[in-house]
Design an enzyme around this catalytic site. Structure first.
Site, PDB file in Angstrom:
ATOM      1  N   LYS A 223       0.853  -1.195   0.000  1.00  0.00           N
ATOM      2  CA  LYS A 223       0.000   0.000   0.000  1.00  0.00           C
ATOM      3  C   LYS A 223       0.890   1.248   0.000  1.00  0.00           C
ATOM      4  O   LYS A 223       1.532   1.527  -0.999  1.00  0.00           O
ATOM      5  CB  LYS A 223      -0.962  -0.064   1.186  1.00  0.00           C
ATOM      6  CG  LYS A 223      -1.976  -1.203   0.994  1.00  0.00           C
ATOM      7  CD  LYS A 223      -2.809  -1.495   2.213  1.00  0.00           C
ATOM      8  CE  LYS A 223      -3.785  -2.634   1.905  1.00  0.00           C
ATOM      9  NZ  LYS A 223      -4.305  -3.267   3.126  1.00  0.00           N
ATOM     10  N   ARG A 371     -12.999   6.037  -1.710  1.00  0.00           N
ATOM     11  CA  ARG A 371     -11.730   6.194  -0.978  1.00  0.00           C
ATOM     12  C   ARG A 371     -10.680   6.836  -1.890  1.00  0.00           C
ATOM     13  O   ARG A 371     -10.505   6.430  -3.038  1.00  0.00           O
ATOM     14  CB  ARG A 371     -11.210   4.832  -0.505  1.00  0.00           C
ATOM     15  CG  ARG A 371     -12.200   4.034   0.332  1.00  0.00           C
ATOM     16  CD  ARG A 371     -11.524   2.850   1.019  1.00  0.00           C
ATOM     17  NE  ARG A 371     -10.850   1.950   0.078  1.00  0.00           N
ATOM     18  CZ  ARG A 371     -10.097   0.929   0.451  1.00  0.00           C
ATOM     19  NH1 ARG A 371      -9.895   0.678   1.746  1.00  0.00           N
ATOM     20  NH2 ARG A 371      -9.519   0.151  -0.453  1.00  0.00           N
TER      21      ARG A 371
HETATM   22  C1  PLP Z   1      -4.747  -4.589   3.042  1.00  0.00           C
HETATM   23  C2  PLP Z   1      -4.895  -5.150   4.399  1.00  0.00           C
HETATM   24  C3  PLP Z   1      -4.374  -6.396   4.717  1.00  0.00           C
HETATM   25  C4  PLP Z   1      -3.748  -7.201   3.635  1.00  0.00           C
HETATM   26  O1  PLP Z   1      -3.580  -8.516   3.934  1.00  0.00           O
HETATM   27  P1  PLP Z   1      -2.916  -9.493   2.855  1.00  0.00           P
HETATM   28  O2  PLP Z   1      -2.628 -10.700   3.626  1.00  0.00           O
HETATM   29  O3  PLP Z   1      -1.721  -8.807   2.304  1.00  0.00           O
HETATM   30  O4  PLP Z   1      -3.897  -9.701   1.751  1.00  0.00           O
HETATM   31  C5  PLP Z   1      -4.455  -6.824   6.030  1.00  0.00           C
HETATM   32  N1  PLP Z   1      -5.049  -6.078   6.973  1.00  0.00           N
HETATM   33  C6  PLP Z   1      -5.581  -4.872   6.681  1.00  0.00           C
HETATM   34  C7  PLP Z   1      -6.215  -4.052   7.751  1.00  0.00           C
HETATM   35  C8  PLP Z   1      -5.532  -4.380   5.391  1.00  0.00           C
HETATM   36  O5  PLP Z   1      -6.062  -3.208   5.091  1.00  0.00           O
END
Ligand code: PLP
Length: 412
Positions: A223, A371
């Protein structure tokens, strides 16, 4: 306010030149809260890693590949206020969450609750519930229970049964930011450990795990950190806990000496014990190049810019969209917000598709959330102006009300 004011702010932005170190998609890219844009160095570094694989084959492992995960971890440590040795880079956020939650509940025998909040990101709930099913061992008894309560009930719900408080610091829907220090203190006062999910925090807002007195944390590097689609995630484990933390997905890469091929498992002394299998080298090469952009940046300037971009976005929506069917869903105080601004608008999926056709890339979440991720290294003030202007015209002209936009929005 006029667009020229925003252009003038860009001219004075001490971080303006950092944007030139990225290959940005065309248009106004405000989806860095979902998939951060690519640093220019990523292409050359991944190509070099592929070439090393082609030319050196297996010898690559002893020619630098094994240094990559620890190097990424030490770059991340600075961004989260941790020491080198307290951060490990591995697997996905979901898998890391399973590992640290499993280790945390084992440190609180006699307590059977993982407390979380009802609006937490689904994977956080799924992982905790999966762990609880495993702990029940098919017996039907429930040695572990996941209890989800609304955010304003968290502090009151910290009773003597709670082993772990597991929360996401910045909410994925609204961008609301928890007071991490106060919640960590409350959990500790109740005898519980805390696991923070920093997916929408690291690279977006100040994170100081030592100041928070945090126990464990996980986070996502694709991200705000721009590590690339599916980039390896990271986790934090406070040094004071290291000796007692037992990784439930113990594997050879978490062994103190993986290449001794010891029949007995002996965990690494530090957070490296949470590694499990062979690191994904090509993805790590991309992540390392992405994190390198953060080296040497003045983080106080970065956080100031996040706050300023958010304030600009909110005030332009207030000013230019006042008569339209859209409302700010994020907290208005920058200190209570992440680097994303969320709006509520009916037909959010169609509105966002209409925006994308006009070159503004954000995303939507059902039923009515728009968003916009204001990644501080790549978003400029003029981007914010242009995004709100396009939003205003899409809503004012009802441009979203078109058969083309009635299909569900593309994932994710
Ligand atoms: C994007 C996100 C994830 C991502 O988890 P992955 O295992 O990489 O798919 C986890 N927790 C939160 C709060 C997120 O926003």
């Amino acid at each position: 306010m006029e667009r020229e004011n925003c252009v003038a702010r860009d001219a004075q932005d001490p971080l303006a030149s950092v944007r030139e170190r990225f290959d940005l998609p065309a248009g106004v890219y405000l989806a860095g809260h979902s998939l951060g844009p690519a640093a220019a160095a990523v292409a050359t570094r991944t190509a070099a890693a592929v070439r090393q694989w082609q030319q050196r084959g297996v010898r690559g492992w002893s020619e630098g590949w094994l240094d990559l995960a620890p190097r990424c971890a030490s770059r991340l440590a600075r961004l989260v206020g941790a020491d080198v040795g307290e951060v490990a880079v591995a697997d996905s956020t979901s898998v890391n969450l399973f590992k640290v939650l499993g280790a945390a509940v084992c440190l609180r025998p006699g307590r059977h609750v993982i407390l979380t909040e009802t609006g937490n990101f689904p994977t956080d709930r799924y992982v905790a519930e999966g762990l609880a099913r495993l702990a029940a061992n098919g017996t039907g008894s429930a040695p572990l229970e996941v209890r989800a309560v609304p955010a304003d009930r968290l502090a009151d719900s910290l009773d003597g049964d709670v082993a772990v408080l597991a929360l996401t610091h910045v909410d994925y829907q609204t961008g609301r930011r928890h007071g991490a220090e106060a919640l960590t203190d409350a959990a500790h006062a109740a005898g519980a450990l805390v696991v923070w999910d920093l997916a929408h925090s690291t690279g977006a807002v100040p994170v100081d795990l030592h100041a928070w007195d945090a126990d464990l944390a996980v986070g996502c590097s694709y991200k705000y950190l721009g590590g690339g689609p599916g980039a390896p995630a990271y986790l934090f484990a406070a040094r004071a806990l290291h000796a007692d933390l037992d990784n439930p997905v113990a594997g050879w890469f978490g062994h103190a000496d993986p290449f001794a091929f010891d029949a007995a498992y002996r965990p690494a002394a530090d957070a490296g014990r949470f590694a499990t299998g062979t690191p994904p080298l090509l993805s790590l090469a991309a992540l390392d190049a992405a994190l390198e952009v953060w080296d040497g940046l003045d983080l106080a300037q970065v956080w100031d810019k996040v706050a300023a971009l958010g304030e600009l976005f909110v005030s332009l929506v207030d000013e230019r969209c006042a008569d339209l069917d859209v409302a700010v869903a994020s907290p208005r105080s920058p200190a209570q917000r992440g680097a994303q601004v969320s709006l509520r608008a009916p037909h959010a999926g169609a509105v966002m598709q209409a925006l994308a056709d006009r070159g503004v890339i954000g995303d939507s979440r059902p039923p009515d959330v728009l968003r916009f991720g204001l990644t501080p290294l790549t978003t400029c003030y003029a981007d914010v102006w242009d995004a709100v202007e396009q939003l205003r015209s899409v809503l004012a002209e009802l441009a979203w009300d078109d058969p083309r936009y009635r299909r569900p929005p593309p994932v994710p």
